[in-house]
Write an enzyme that holds these catalytic residues in place. Structure first.
Site, mmCIF file in Angstrom:
data_model
loop_
_atom_site.group_PDB
_atom_site.id
_atom_site.type_symbol
_atom_site.label_atom_id
_atom_site.label_comp_id
_atom_site.label_asym_id
_atom_site.label_seq_id
_atom_site.Cartn_x
_atom_site.Cartn_y
_atom_site.Cartn_z
ATOM 1 N N ASN A 58 -29.392 42.473 25.036
ATOM 2 C CA ASN A 58 -29.682 41.952 23.718
ATOM 3 C C ASN A 58 -28.931 40.997 23.577
ATOM 4 O O ASN A 58 -27.632 41.165 23.367
ATOM 5 C CB ASN A 58 -29.729 43.204 22.898
ATOM 6 C CG ASN A 58 -29.934 42.629 21.370
ATOM 7 O OD1 ASN A 58 -30.491 41.464 21.102
ATOM 8 N ND2 ASN A 58 -29.564 43.522 20.399
ATOM 9 N N VAL A 59 -29.526 39.627 23.614
ATOM 10 C CA VAL A 59 -28.712 38.521 23.479
ATOM 11 C C VAL A 59 -28.144 38.497 22.189
ATOM 12 O O VAL A 59 -27.177 37.552 22.041
ATOM 13 C CB VAL A 59 -29.494 37.318 23.878
ATOM 14 C CG1 VAL A 59 -29.940 37.202 25.322
ATOM 15 C CG2 VAL A 59 -30.540 36.993 22.975
ATOM 16 N N SER A 137 -35.900 23.206 21.790
ATOM 17 C CA SER A 137 -37.271 23.218 21.444
ATOM 18 C C SER A 137 -37.545 21.490 20.717
ATOM 19 O O SER A 137 -36.792 21.050 20.158
ATOM 20 C CB SER A 137 -37.676 24.236 20.522
ATOM 21 O OG SER A 137 -39.011 23.912 19.923
ATOM 22 N N TYR A 149 -36.903 28.649 12.625
ATOM 23 C CA TYR A 149 -37.122 28.366 14.102
ATOM 24 C C TYR A 149 -36.315 26.965 14.411
ATOM 25 O O TYR A 149 -35.587 27.183 15.263
ATOM 26 C CB TYR A 149 -38.673 28.690 14.533
ATOM 27 C CG TYR A 149 -38.534 28.257 16.029
ATOM 28 C CD1 TYR A 149 -38.450 29.145 17.002
ATOM 29 C CD2 TYR A 149 -39.242 27.153 16.581
ATOM 30 C CE1 TYR A 149 -38.402 29.065 18.293
ATOM 31 C CE2 TYR A 149 -39.469 26.977 17.959
ATOM 32 C CZ TYR A 149 -39.004 28.050 18.879
ATOM 33 O OH TYR A 149 -38.884 27.744 20.308
ATOM 34 N N LYS A 153 -33.076 26.187 16.612
ATOM 35 C CA LYS A 153 -33.090 25.614 17.791
ATOM 36 C C LYS A 153 -32.146 24.215 17.813
ATOM 37 O O LYS A 153 -31.562 23.732 18.693
ATOM 38 C CB LYS A 153 -34.584 24.935 18.463
ATOM 39 C CG LYS A 153 -35.173 26.286 18.793
ATOM 40 C CD LYS A 153 -34.805 26.970 20.074
ATOM 41 C CE LYS A 153 -35.687 28.146 20.611
ATOM 42 N NZ LYS A 153 -34.928 28.625 21.869
ATOM 43 N N ILE A 182 -45.548 25.018 25.101
ATOM 44 C CA ILE A 182 -45.975 25.544 26.394
ATOM 45 C C ILE A 182 -46.886 26.594 26.601
ATOM 46 O O ILE A 182 -46.673 27.576 25.641
ATOM 47 C CB ILE A 182 -44.548 25.927 27.108
ATOM 48 C CG1 ILE A 182 -43.494 24.864 27.002
ATOM 49 C CG2 ILE A 182 -44.741 26.303 28.815
ATOM 50 C CD1 ILE A 182 -43.842 23.442 27.540
HETATM 51 N N1 LIG Z 1 -43.542 28.444 24.527
HETATM 52 C C1 LIG Z 1 -43.422 27.439 23.942
HETATM 53 O O1 LIG Z 1 -44.228 26.663 23.434
HETATM 54 C C2 LIG Z 1 -42.089 26.777 23.566
HETATM 55 C C3 LIG Z 1 -41.654 25.650 23.016
HETATM 56 C C4 LIG Z 1 -40.189 25.324 22.949
HETATM 57 C C5 LIG Z 1 -39.367 26.112 23.298
HETATM 58 N N2 LIG Z 1 -39.493 27.577 23.999
HETATM 59 C C6 LIG Z 1 -38.484 28.464 24.008
HETATM 60 O O2 LIG Z 1 -38.388 28.777 25.410
HETATM 61 C C7 LIG Z 1 -37.992 29.971 25.316
HETATM 62 C C8 LIG Z 1 -38.933 30.959 26.010
HETATM 63 O O3 LIG Z 1 -40.066 31.019 25.269
HETATM 64 P P1 LIG Z 1 -41.432 31.614 25.973
HETATM 65 O O4 LIG Z 1 -42.446 30.834 25.629
HETATM 66 O O5 LIG Z 1 -41.497 31.902 27.390
HETATM 67 O O6 LIG Z 1 -41.498 32.908 25.125
HETATM 68 P P2 LIG Z 1 -41.766 34.539 25.515
HETATM 69 O O7 LIG Z 1 -42.065 35.179 24.540
HETATM 70 O O8 LIG Z 1 -42.874 34.403 26.660
HETATM 71 O O9 LIG Z 1 -40.470 35.109 26.412
HETATM 72 C C9 LIG Z 1 -39.229 35.292 25.575
HETATM 73 C C10 LIG Z 1 -38.576 36.401 26.049
HETATM 74 O O10 LIG Z 1 -37.554 36.601 25.432
HETATM 75 C C11 LIG Z 1 -37.216 38.004 25.321
HETATM 76 N N3 LIG Z 1 -36.246 38.113 24.215
HETATM 77 C C12 LIG Z 1 -36.437 37.995 22.866
HETATM 78 N N4 LIG Z 1 -35.583 38.523 22.177
HETATM 79 C C13 LIG Z 1 -34.717 38.836 22.867
HETATM 80 C C14 LIG Z 1 -33.129 39.532 22.963
HETATM 81 N N5 LIG Z 1 -32.806 39.772 21.555
HETATM 82 N N6 LIG Z 1 -32.250 39.677 24.029
HETATM 83 C C15 LIG Z 1 -33.108 39.490 25.068
HETATM 84 N N7 LIG Z 1 -34.291 39.154 25.348
HETATM 85 C C16 LIG Z 1 -35.101 38.630 24.480
HETATM 86 C C17 LIG Z 1 -38.413 38.567 25.125
HETATM 87 O O11 LIG Z 1 -38.455 39.988 25.447
HETATM 88 C C18 LIG Z 1 -39.331 37.632 26.154
HETATM 89 O O12 LIG Z 1 -39.232 38.307 27.398
HETATM 90 C C19 LIG Z 1 -37.639 30.521 23.830
HETATM 91 O O13 LIG Z 1 -36.211 30.249 23.648
HETATM 92 C C20 LIG Z 1 -38.463 29.505 23.224
HETATM 93 O O14 LIG Z 1 -37.982 29.338 21.996
HETATM 94 C C21 LIG Z 1 -40.828 27.890 23.919
#
Ligand SMILES: NC(=O)c1ccc[n+]([C@@H]2O[C@H](COP(=O)([O-])OP(=O)(O)OC[C@H]3O[C@@H](n4cnc5c(N)ncnc54)[C@H](O)[C@@H]3O)[C@@H](O)[C@H]2O)c1
Length: 244
Positions: A58-59, A137, A149, A153, A182
């Site tokens: 848990n981060v 982000s 959010y 970030k 993404i």
């Molecule tokens: N998808 C997008 O459009 C996008 C855009 C900008 C930034 N991001 C960032 O990229 C990163 C990955 O996002 P994603 O789209 O792959 O999302 P996702 O929801 O597919 O994956 C996120 C992962 O983080 C894990 N997680 C959540 N809370 C946690 C915790 N407390 N401890 C450990 N693990 C935890 C989840 O279980 C999940 O496996 C994130 O930081 C997100 O904010 C995503």
């Protein structure tokens, strides 16, 4: 020869989306990869891959990070790469966000990467080498109505710069990626509205949404020795959306 041969890499949020793609790519490039995630069921699937070990983390927990970093270092003998990728998102309207919402968001998205650096960088400093990649982000750079959010970030952006200067003299590099939209489970909801999806694609100069590998490829470069003179840098990966 792989671009990450003989390296030990931790990828948080490694069980889904962008993190899962990084786990795949980094292991293909020769690294031993620790996929760290709070979702144990999803971790099981990812851990089936070669050279990948799934570990629960848990981060948002300082204690979890301390024990986790020690266990990884004891078990694998070193830590070369940390990708602070785990995160949550929210589109809650500004006026509905309360202190609990704020604290949850900032604990996972802000304290998570902070604590990761706090507990992992000393192991990297002891070997005088290491690369940390933080996932921020595009919403940290432009207003897109994501409110708390975006604030979380923005914290990642600022702490990356601070950590790059704090740990640079000890051989540890810290860089930040700024993904646009993404296609991952986090943005699944978008695909339910063809109209919204069409508008977002139209609004993007490169005329498509991002894919997890767009981020994973950039993270690979920053994690590898190919970027050995790069620290404190910021790379936007959003198809040109925020350049407008
Ligand atoms: N998808 C997008 O459009 C996008 C855009 C900008 C930034 N991001 C960032 O990229 C990163 C990955 O996002 P994603 O789209 O792959 O999302 P996702 O929801 O597919 O994956 C996120 C992962 O983080 C894990 N997680 C959540 N809370 C946690 C915790 N407390 N401890 C450990 N693990 C935890 C989840 O279980 C999940 O496996 C994130 O930081 C997100 O904010 C995503």
């Amino acid at each position: 020869m792989g671009r990450l041969d003989n390296k030990v890499a931790i990828i948080t949020g490694g069980a889904s989306g962008i993190g899962e793609r990084m786990v795949e790519l980094f292991s293909q490039e020769g690294a031993t990869v620790i996929a760290a995630d709070i979702n144990e069921a999803a971790l099981e699937k990812v851990s089936e891959k070669e050279n990948v070990v799934g570990m629960k983390l848990n981060v948002a927990s300082d204690e979890d990070w301390k024990a986790f970093a020690k266990e990884v270092n004891d078990r694998f003998g070193e830590i070369d790469i940390l990708v602070n990728n785990a995160g949550i998102s929210s589109e809650k309207p500004y006026e509905e966000i309360d202190l609990d919402d704020w604290q949850k968001m900032l604990s996972i998205n802000g304290f998570g990467p902070f604590a990761g650096i706090k507990h992992v960088a000393p192991y990297m400093a002891a070997q005088h080498k290491g690369s940390i990649v933080n996932i921020s982000s595009y919403t940290a750079q432009i207003g897109q109505g994501f409110n708390h959010y975006s604030a979380s970030k923005g914290a990642v952006r600022a702490l990356s710069k601070a950590a790059a200067t704090t740990f640079g003299r000890q051989g540890v590099r810290v860089n930040t990626l700024f993904p646009g939209i993404i296609e991952t489970p986090m943005t699944d909801a978008l695909s339910t509205s063809k109209e919204l999806l069409g508008r977002l694609i139209q609004a993007t100069p490169l005329q498509r949404l991002g894919k997890p590998e767009d981020i994973a490829n950039a993270a690979l470069f920053l994690a590898s020795d190919e970027s050995s003179y790069i620290t404190g840098s910021e790379l936007v990966i959003d198809g040109g959306f925020s350049a407008q």
